[in-house]
Design a protein around this motif. Structure first.
Motif, mmCIF file in Angstrom:
data_model
loop_
_atom_site.group_PDB
_atom_site.id
_atom_site.type_symbol
_atom_site.label_atom_id
_atom_site.label_comp_id
_atom_site.label_asym_id
_atom_site.label_seq_id
_atom_site.Cartn_x
_atom_site.Cartn_y
_atom_site.Cartn_z
ATOM 1 N N VAL A 31 28.005 86.771 7.274
ATOM 2 C CA VAL A 31 28.315 88.166 6.942
ATOM 3 C C VAL A 31 28.649 88.270 5.455
ATOM 4 O O VAL A 31 28.176 89.168 4.751
ATOM 5 N N ARG A 32 29.442 87.326 4.980
ATOM 6 C CA ARG A 32 29.873 87.361 3.578
ATOM 7 C C ARG A 32 28.683 87.230 2.618
ATOM 8 O O ARG A 32 28.559 87.993 1.659
ATOM 9 N N ALA A 33 27.817 86.287 2.930
ATOM 10 C CA ALA A 33 26.661 86.077 2.047
ATOM 11 C C ALA A 33 25.743 87.298 2.062
ATOM 12 O O ALA A 33 25.253 87.751 1.026
ATOM 13 N N ARG A 34 25.562 87.861 3.257
ATOM 14 C CA ARG A 34 24.655 89.010 3.365
ATOM 15 C C ARG A 34 25.244 90.230 2.660
ATOM 16 O O ARG A 34 24.516 91.057 2.098
ATOM 17 N N ALA A 35 26.569 90.367 2.696
ATOM 18 C CA ALA A 35 27.211 91.508 2.031
ATOM 19 C C ALA A 35 26.984 91.426 0.518
ATOM 20 O O ALA A 35 26.644 92.433 -0.124
#
Lengths: 379, 303
Positions: free
Chosen positions: A276-280
């Motif tokens: 989630v963090r990387a995609r954000a």
């Protein structure tokens, strides 16, 4: 090279934000659903836009001689970012500011300028764009709506489709064929109350009144409705598309939704997930790329340079930025989208569905990049 | 100062200075001996002697000018060490560091640009360590990637503790990567655009096929965006911006490498043809400093 705002630009943004904070009702997001095609937003815009004009915020970047504030093109963009992020409380009046007004100023007769530009600057005009037809979408020049000389003017027959905001428009920026050659097209400024104009709503997934069909049956108009000369419509369209394609700062709403999405994911403990963090961050980077790319076009406008081939590439980066946010929302906040109770997230998700289609499909943008920016041989 | 997307007079002069100095290195050397990389040592020496590697230390210049230099040099077919010397060395010393300046996170790995007489900076997680390579002979690594790689003798792995926030080192490493990737992507794309105009199949230039055109247009957008993000990061000096620029560039490079090779067919797979000088560098940079996903993930807390 410098990508920082001046204190004057910052102060202007604050002014716009203050105005929005004072003018938007407390329940704005839930009432409007941030759907600028809705009747609610249209009714709101009828009083909001004149107040915006009175505050000097309708056309701050237009010359003072035509009712503007004489500020640079960046002010226009700041205004657009703030309005778009707020769900566009101007309804479709943003089109007036972005391209209808400028196109009339460029090609209009003194009479047309007198008739239309003042009303736009005062926030009183509602327009729609009569371009697409059932058999002329991406291939716009294939349009079949025809205008033939009649009496002292023209008689128009045909139909338009996907026309945004036509329910509420008082004038249509219409393209009609005035000859048999593919590009023998003329632009008309058609009053929507002219006998023979009929409007039907086409329900859509984006907004209440995003789409319409407009039927034109023996519509008689006078010579004064022709913009830019008979047969000059294709040239006029070139100007329109440059302003339209880098016109609405679409990333302003999608990035605001991304920030809200991260808040929700943090509350849920989901933001610890490395995926989630990387995609954000990936979504944010694409949004920032779209923002800087757009600002580089605004820089050209601020310097009074003619439109360049980079416009379509920049618009394509906006499309991709929106697409990534849409996919992020779909994957990580699917339940919120289904529940439909977060207006910002729901609206951004709906809006991104049209980013690659409105103002020319993404594939048409890529054709233009290929031809004008990369100079590759034609197919 | 108002927002301005044009280079100022000094920046334009810097670019044209680099351009004229590197003009004769734009093409391949004659005779061209097919190999995995072209050494850029001579170019680095010339740039250093002409004062370009001190650009960040000059009055009124800084990371943006450094990024312009790194990007321009990365567009050459030669592997020239610039990012370490130009962007990272100023964090360590007011004076120029002995070059080449290499950066890594694992002193035991094969390290790009590690060379005798140069400097190595190690991002050791919670601290930064520095290794002076005077009199140290690293062991060259035989690799298909288009950079010189070498290993540090085990006795030197520890280096010396250097008083620098490792986050700062990481940030400038990322910024340098973003600039280097942008320059190499642009060069690979430019070469491909020329190729698809010349190469004919089915009786027409392959660049006239829409299947080819759209993918090149998408790549052009990505290269343009990577450049914007890199320059924005250089000017803002924000760690988030640097991470976004690097992560974006690394991700874009995958698509650019794939596309440029697809459109060159087998020609791009030969060592005689220059495409691999850029794409094998892009492949090497794709995973550096953690790669696109790890860099993005590491920066999420800054959003």
């Amino acid at each position: 090279m410098n990508f920082d705002w001046t204190s004057e630009h910052d102060a202007f943004r604050e002014r716009v934000r203050d105005f929005l904070a004072a003018e938007l009702p407390p329940d704005w997001e839930h009432e409007s659903r941030l759907d600028n095609s809705s009747r609610y937003v249209y009714e709101f815009a009828r009083t909001f836009c004149p107040r915006l004009a009175a505050a000097g915020l309708m056309v701050p970047h237009w010359p003072t001689a035509v009712g503007g504030g004489g500020l640079d093109a960046y002010h226009h963009w700041i205004l657009n970012e703030e309005m778009w992020a707020a769900g566009e409380p101007r309804a479709y009046q943003y089109m007036n500011v972005n391209w209808i007004g400028p196109t009339i100023l460029q090609y209009g007769t003194p009479g047309q300028i007198e008739r239309h530009v003042g009303r736009i600057a005062r926030g009183e005009a509602f327009w729609c764009q009569g371009f697409s037809e059932p058999n002329a979408g991406s291939d716009l020049a294939a349009l079949r709506t025809r205008a033939v000389p009649s009496g002292n003017g023209w008689r128009i027959n045909g139909s338009k489709i996907w026309t945004s905001g036509a329910s509420f428009a008082d004038t249509c920026f219409l393209l009609a064929r005035t000859g048999d050659g593919k590009r023998e097209i003329t632009a008309f400024l058609l009053p929507m109350n002219t006998p023979g104009v009929e409007v039907r709503v086409v329900p859509g997934i984006m907004g209440q009144r995003s789409f319409h069909e407009v039927f034109l049956t023996d519509v008689d108009v006078d010579e004064g409705t022709v913009l830019g000369g008979v047969g000059q419509g294709w040239k006029v369209v070139g100007t329109v598309l440059h302003f339209e394609r880098v016109g609405a700062p679409r990333y302003a709403l999608s990035q605001r939704a991304l920030m809200r999405a991260m808040e929700i994911l943090r509350e849920r403990g989901r933001f610890d997930d490395p995926v989630v963090r990387a995609r954000a961050v990936r979504c944010r980077a694409a949004g920032e790329a779209a923002r800087y790319n757009s600002l580089s076009v605004i820089d050209q406008r601020a310097k009074g340079r003619p439109p360049s081939a980079v416009t379509n590439l920049v618009r394509y980066s906006q499309v991709i930025g929106d697409r990534l946010v849409s996919e992020f929302l779909g994957e990580f906040l699917g339940d919120v989208l289904v529940a439909n109770d977060e207006p910002l997230i729901a609206a951004a998700y709906k809006r991104t569905a049209s980013s690659g289609i409105a103002g020319g499909s993404a594939e048409i943008l890529l054709n233009a990049v290929t031809r004008d920016y990369l100079n590759l041989p034609r197919e | 100062m108002s927002m301005d997307f044009d280079l100022n007079a000094d920046q334009a002069a810097l670019e044209s200075g680099i351009r004229s100095l590197t003009e004769r290195y734009r093409g391949l050397p004659t005779p061209h001996e097919a190999g995995h990389f072209l050494s850029g040592e001579a170019i680095a020496r010339e740039l250093r002697e002409a004062g370009y590697y001190d650009v960040a230390r000059q009055e009124g210049m800084g990371p943006l000018e450094s990024v312009l230099l790194v990007e321009a040099v990365a567009a050459l077919p030669y592997a020239v060490e610039a990012a370490g010397s130009v962007l990272i060395a100023p964090l360590v010393s007011r004076d120029a560091l002995p070059g080449p300046v290499a950066v890594c996170s694992d002193a035991g790995a094969a390290i790009r640009f590690l060379a005798e007489g140069g400097t190595l900076l190690v991002d050791a997680g919670h601290e930064v360590r520095i290794v002076d390579l005077a009199g140290v002979v690293p062991e060259p690594v035989d690799t298909p990637f288009a950079y010189p790689y070498a290993r540090l003798p085990a006795a030197k792995h520890k280096g010396e503790l250097f008083d620098l926030d490792p986050r700062k080192l990481r940030q400038y490493w990322q910024l340098g990567l973003a600039a280097e990737i942008t320059g190499a992507m642009q060069a690979a794309l430019d070469l491909t655009l020329e190729y698809v105009k010349q190469r004919k199949q089915f009786g027409r230039a392959i660049g006239s096929f829409q299947a080819v055109q759209h993918r090149l247009a998408e790549s052009a957008m990505q290269v343009h965006s990577a450049r914007m993000l890199t320059r924005a990061a250089a000017m803002s000096g924000s760690p988030l911006d640097c991470a976004m620029a690097a992560s974006y560039a690394q991700e874009a490079s995958m698509q650019v490498v794939y596309n440029t090779h697809q459109f060159h067919g087998a020609m791009g797979l030969t060592l005689e043809y220059p495409l691999h000088y850029w794409t094998q560098r892009l492949r090497a940079l794709q995973g550096e400093a953690g790669g696109a996903s790890a860099i993005a993930q590491g920066a999420a807390g800054l959003l």
